[in-house]
Design a protein around this motif. Structure first.
Motif, PDB file in Angstrom:
ATOM      1  N   UNK A   1       0.832  -1.202   0.000  1.00 49.53           N
ATOM      2  CA  UNK A   1       0.000   0.000   0.000  1.00 49.53           C
ATOM      3  C   UNK A   1       0.869   1.255   0.000  1.00 49.53           C
ATOM      4  N   UNK A   2       1.912   1.261   0.825  1.00 47.96           N
ATOM      5  CA  UNK A   2       2.831   2.407   0.860  1.00 47.96           C
ATOM      6  C   UNK A   2       3.523   2.588  -0.485  1.00 47.96           C
ATOM      7  N   UNK A   3       3.916   1.489  -1.105  1.00 45.51           N
ATOM      8  CA  UNK A   3       4.560   1.569  -2.417  1.00 45.51           C
ATOM      9  C   UNK A   3       3.589   2.152  -3.446  1.00 45.51           C
ATOM     10  N   UNK A   4       2.343   1.711  -3.421  1.00 51.75           N
ATOM     11  CA  UNK A   4       1.338   2.252  -4.346  1.00 51.75           C
ATOM     12  C   UNK A   4       1.118   3.748  -4.104  1.00 51.75           C
ATOM     13  N   UNK A   5       1.132   4.149  -2.847  1.00 47.74           N
ATOM     14  CA  UNK A   5       0.987   5.564  -2.511  1.00 47.74           C
ATOM     15  C   UNK A   5       2.176   6.368  -3.038  1.00 47.74           C
TER      16      UNK A   5
END
Length: 98
Positions: A58-62
């Protein structure tokens, strides 16, 4: 008396190009870091590891979304600079100042 404003559009475009390049480089580095972190958890299992893996993804997608937004914003600035250059050239030509 009216003072004219001079903006170095070539300088603006150059700075924006460098910014876009930096954003792309940063995005690659962030993607590599998150991939490494996610891969390091590939052999682990359990609820906590699954939650951590999901959080990392999720952090990577953000981070990807943020880099894409910054790149699009920079592209908009570059487009505006080119439009101002065209407007300036057209205006000067019509006034006989070209």
């Amino acid at each position: 008396m009216t003072n004219n404003i001079h903006v170095n559009m070539d300088g603006v475009v150059s700075i924006v190009d460098a910014t876009i390049s930096d954003i792309n480089e940063m995005q690659n580095e962030v993607n590599t870091a998150y991939s490494s972190l996610i891969n390091s958890l590939s052999d682990a299992s359990g609820e906590e590891v699954d939650a951590l893996r999901e959080q990392l993804e999720t952090e990577n997608n953000l981070a990807i979304a943020l880099c894409n937004t910054l790149a699009k914003f920079s592209e908009s600035i570059r487009f505006a600079a080119s439009e101002f250059t065209e407007l300036d050239s057209t205006g000067a030509s019509q006034m006989g100042n070209k």
